[in-house]
Design a protein around this motif. Sequence first.
Motif, short mmCIF file in Angstrom:
data_model
loop_
_atom_site.label_atom_id
_atom_site.label_comp_id
_atom_site.label_asym_id
_atom_site.label_seq_id
_atom_site.Cartn_x
_atom_site.Cartn_y
_atom_site.Cartn_z
N VAL A 1 -4.44 -4.49 -5.02
CA VAL A 1 -3.75 -3.24 -5.17
C VAL A 1 -4.98 -2.20 -4.52
O VAL A 1 -4.77 -1.51 -3.77
N ALA B 1 1.56 -3.71 -7.16
CA ALA B 1 1.40 -2.91 -8.54
C ALA B 1 2.61 -3.32 -9.76
O ALA B 1 2.75 -3.32 -10.67
N THR C 1 -4.81 -6.20 -9.57
CA THR C 1 -5.49 -4.75 -9.63
C THR C 1 -6.65 -4.85 -8.28
O THR C 1 -6.54 -3.81 -7.48
#
Length: 394
Positions: free
Chosen positions: A209, A373, A206
């Motif tokens: 990203v 992702a 995460t």
Amino acid sequence: MPFAVYVLGLAVFAQGTSEFMLSGLLTGIAGDLHVSLSAAGLLTSAFAVGMVVGAPLTALAGRTWPRRRALLFFLGVFVAVHVAGALTGSYGVLLATRVAGALANAGFWAVALVTAVDLAGPRRRARATAVVVGGVTVACVVGVPAGAVLGGLWGWRAAFWAVALVSVPAALALLRAVPGDRPGDVRLLSARTELRALARPRLLLTLLVMALVQGATFCTFSYLEPLVTRVTGVGAGWVPVVLALFGAGSFAGVTLAGRLADTHPRAVVGLGMAALTAGWAALALTAAHPVAALALVLLQGALAFGTGTALITRVLQQAPDAPTLAGSFATAAFNVGAATGPWLGGLTLGTSLGFRAPVWVSALLMVLALAAAALLARAPAPVRVHALPGVDET
């Protein structure tokens, strides 16, 4: 929404203005301190590096402090170094104040994000995050142009004084609005436990990203001026309008994401990233057409900061057992992208693509973000270690 959350947004506005305002002050700083423009430009790089390194370090240093004390300390240091920067005639001292200011800013951000979410409650954490991040978007729309105007009228030092003065009422409001207690979870969790929680594959993906999305955003944002003047063909007088369009879109995106990401987090992130990828490619292809280019600048600002806000919220959701350090890692990831994106865009300016090249780099970074992702979607669900009341890890 608690009043203290808006006070945090005001403080972030002042600090965001400082982070980005040097773009309009470099010539004055270089002339006054008798250094080259490239040396003056290092002041911006120093701030970005200080933010990346300082976020986790300052969060670790102040993790057991009462929230109000930590916020006031970091904001106080931020004000002090800007006063010192406004008074100094030494480039070395100014460079040191930029690093110190970035460390204080990083610490404030880390505490402010967690404090805002805690005060707002688990059902409104995305809205609280949006208010804090919204301070940066307002800085882009109002603070940075105002700093450039002050620098043009009274010199670059006036902009530094203005940032310090705007921070004072924020500090006074924080003193009254933010609770002085320690969050209860800090007493339960050790620093080692928090660091272990932050090493989970899902959270690291995460953060990756998030860094890629911000890299794409700032890669194009840093080179909007030559893009619109030399490719789109609008006059230099339109540059503030274009920057304001991007800032206005950013503010709208943050506001909308704050309302949607609490109930539809995956949709906001997924659709936002897909739209961003298509939007950067569309801007690269249509940059020569003023109407299309200006419309896309507005749209991309909204998508970039709306998606970024939702990603920050996801980081906080995925690290319930890292209540003090999660915000610092989100801050670091944001600034890794903000520092790396413009550098990558600058490397491509000499290619045959010209000033469209950074926009294509933004599209490529978004493709990589989508790939990361996709890996995130396949990563195993985390094991709950120290779940906090009212917080999930979805």
